[in-house]
Design an enzyme around this catalytic site. Structure first.
Site, short mmCIF file in Angstrom:
data_model
loop_
_atom_site.label_atom_id
_atom_site.label_comp_id
_atom_site.label_asym_id
_atom_site.label_seq_id
_atom_site.Cartn_x
_atom_site.Cartn_y
_atom_site.Cartn_z
N ASP A 74 0.77 -1.36 0.56
CA ASP A 74 0.13 0.14 0.17
C ASP A 74 0.83 0.96 -0.07
OD1 ASP A 74 -3.09 0.67 0.31
OD2 ASP A 74 -2.04 2.00 2.33
N GLU B 121 14.73 -14.13 0.98
CA GLU B 121 14.67 -15.14 2.07
C GLU B 121 14.03 -16.03 1.95
OE1 GLU B 121 14.60 -14.10 5.93
OE2 GLU B 121 15.79 -12.29 5.07
C1 GLC Z 1 -4.28 3.25 -1.09
C2 GLC Z 1 -5.70 2.35 -0.63
C3 GLC Z 1 -6.69 2.87 0.03
C4 GLC Z 1 -6.08 3.12 1.65
C5 GLC Z 1 -4.79 4.51 1.36
C6 GLC Z 1 -4.94 3.91 2.59
O1 GLC Z 1 -4.04 4.17 -1.71
O2 GLC Z 1 -5.61 1.83 -1.83
O3 GLC Z 1 -7.72 2.51 -0.36
O4 GLC Z 1 -7.31 4.62 1.98
O5 GLC Z 1 -3.53 3.62 0.95
O6 GLC Z 1 -4.01 2.89 3.33
#
Ligand code: GLC
Length: 571
Positions: free
Chosen positions: A217, A273
């Site tokens: 993310d 790993e």
């Molecule tokens: C990313 C995710 C989104 C989330 C954001 C914060 O863009 O796809 O859904 O709200 O990160 O974590």
């Protein structure tokens, strides 16, 4: 119906040297919205378990699950409060183990969603960090004094990814903390070696549990510049898919920092790993293809894949499609691989941009599943699920709360440009059948988000038996991709036929040194009929999204409006 094989073909020795993650097809599940097994209106892990046969029959090979870890669910799981525990509403650790086991038993793979950049403000780490300036966890997050006089202005001009200052004042200790996304998602301080070690432990833990890969993310935000200097001014009002700068600044100190790119290589070493079986990383990063490639490392020693989001807002016209593919090919030559995304849990559903056109949706599916790159299919895309226009004031998405006052025309304006002010719109419950709750929840439950108003017409059950359906088109394409290794990892070359109309995108997929023949793809991005001269071909028509029949290649082929045809050219 197409007479496509249902068995997975045996891989030749050369094919099996290509890593599985490069050949795979991926399907994103938003657990909250996929299938509700316990009838509380919220999708859960047992629900997903119950749908594995469906997914296997669909023909996808890797499942990516949005986060199901413990979380106050203020951003529906992208705000984690314990990386080792499972959110109660989704199930238990035993359910996760069962899911991993069952996915693997079907010869499929599973990818988890890892939020490395931030935690929930309710994570015990942050609770400790904000309690006292002297707490050992203080430095695990990014704290600064405000600007003088009085310290009541943010430490610098750094913005969050949603516009507005990324700094939030915390009265208890009279300092500001930084958050790249929303205020309840404080960013971790990766310059602190303890933080790095703790998060690498999380990564190792989930690989040890059997995860085959991680989706990372907002990976591009991990490191902030140690100087805390202001970001420079820019005239760009809005970030776009190919350029993350906007809100009138260039985010040079907060996004795509060289230390983040270096960290991709460090993370890769941890992944390596776990070599048996090999695992992979796919990063959520934003920018043009050349910039994104940097995350994969010059020696292909960084992230295995990065999302290429330009497809989320592309103009589906021949010329533009060719330019897009060309840019991906240029930036991601072997041993790199592009990705191909039509939608996700943050963005308008792809069929929305096609104004609901079924033929166009099937054409895009054909492009996604025949072009070079790893496809990521968003749940429901395979039945043409559309956006659900939910008014902002009813939104549960925390982003919608920020834009509560926006007029409807502005919501539509953003949506047309690929931005959702209310991401609930693309997260409505999966439409399994025509029953009251579409088979997502039992009929006496109240799903957490309302069902799409067309769920009785657009659902898996009605499309199952319809050979013309979008669902059958996906199944056939996925089977074709499994059958033809050239579609999984073959090189891509343009077909330069002088009489092809501009709106027909035509390419060939070919395996190096393979005498077995090339797979050729013709995609008509207009409603106008095009005549193809196939007189030089000796082979078979493997697929058409219009006629549905396999046949010998005719000398001339009439490519109908929005038709996709795949031909095996055998020497
Ligand atoms: C990313 C995710 C989104 C989330 C954001 C914060 O863009 O796809 O859904 O709200 O990160 O974590």
């Amino acid at each position: 119906m197409h007479d496509l094989p249902s068995e997975r073909p045996r891989l030749s020795p050369v094919d099996s040297q290509v890593p599985w993650w490069k050949r795979t097809t991926t399907y994103q599940i938003y657990p909250r919205s996929f299938a509700d097994a316990n009838g509380d209106g919220i999708g859960d892990l047992r629900g997903i378990l119950g749908k594995l046969d469906y997914l296997q029959r669909l023909g996808v090979e890797t499942l990516w699950l949005s986060p199901f870890f413990q979380s106050p669910q203020a951003d529906f799981g992208y705000d984690i409060s314990d990386h080792f525990a499972i959110a109660e509403e989704y199930g238990t650790m035993d359910d996760v183990r069962a899911l991993i086991r069952e996915v693997h038993a079907r010869g499929m793979k599973i990818v988890l969603d890892m939020v490395l950049n931030h935690t929930s403000a309710l994570h015990p780490w942050f609770a400790a960090s904000r309690r006292d300036r002297g707490d050992p966890k203080r430095d695990w997050y990014i704290w600064r004094d405000g600007r003088k006089p009085g310290g009541k202005a943010p430490p610098n001009n750094w913005r969050s990814m949603l516009g507005g200052s990324g700094w939030h004042y915390d009265e208890a200790t009279d300092q500001w903390y930084f958050a790249s996304f929303l205020d309840f998602q404080p960013d971790l301080n990766y310059r602190n070696p303890e933080v790095k070690a703790a998060m690498l432990d999380v990564v190792r833990h989930w690989f040890a549990q059997g995860a085959d890969g991680l989706r990372l993310d907002i990976f591009n935000a991990l490191f902030k510049d140690a100087s805390f200097a202001d970001n420079p001014f820019s005239w760009r009002p809005m970030p776009t898919e190919s350029n993350p700068h906007g809100f009138f600044q260039r985010h040079i100190h907060t996004i795509d920092h060289p230390d983040t790119i270096a960290f991709a290589r460090e993370l890769r070493k941890v992944v390596d790993e776990f070599a048996d079986p090999p695992r992979f990383l796919v990063g959520e990063v934003f920018g043009d293809a050349a910039m994104l490639r940097r995350y994969c490392g010059e020696a292909a020693d960084g992230l295995h894949l990065v999302f290429l989001f330009e497809t989320l807002n592309a103009r589906w016209q021949g010329r533009h499609v060719r330019a897009l593919i060309q840019a991906f090919e240029h930036a991601f030559p072997e041993p790199f691989s592009p990705t191909f995304v039509l939608g996700n849990h943050d963005r308008p559903r792809s069929i929305h941009r096609l104004r609901g056109g079924r033929d166009e949706a099937k054409l895009l599916a054909a492009l996604q599943l025949t072009v070079r790159g790893v496809p990521f299919i968003y749940y429901g895309e395979e039945i043409g699920m559309d956006n659900h226009d939910i008014p902002l004031h009813e939104g549960l998405d925390p982003v919608s709360a920020r834009f509560r006052m926006a007029p409807r025309w502005l919501v539509r304006w953003f949506r047309r440009r690929g931005v959702l002010l209310n991401r609930d719109e693309c997260r409505s419950p999966m439409q399994w059948d025509a029953s009251k709750n579409a088979g997502f929840s039992p009929d006496d439950a109240t799903p957490w988000l309302p069902l799409h108003r067309r769920s009785a017409a657009v659902n898996v059950a009605t499309q199952e038996g319809d050979p013309e359906s979008i669902l059958c088109c996906y199944r056939n394409l996925l089977a074709l991709r499994r059958e033809q290794p050239a579609l999984q990892w073959g090189q891509l070359a343009w077909i330069a036929a002088p009489r092809l109309p501009d709106n027909v995108v035509a390419f060939r997929r070919i395996l190096p040194g393979n005498g077995a023949g090339a797979v050729e793809v013709f995609l008509n991005f207009s409603k106008r009929v095009a005549e193809l001269d196939l007189s030089a071909y000796a082979g078979r028509v493997l697929f058409s999204n219009r006629t549905g029949q396999r046949s010998a290649v005719p000398p001339a082929y009439t490519l109908r409006g929005f038709e996709a045809v795949v031909v095996l050219d055998q020497p």
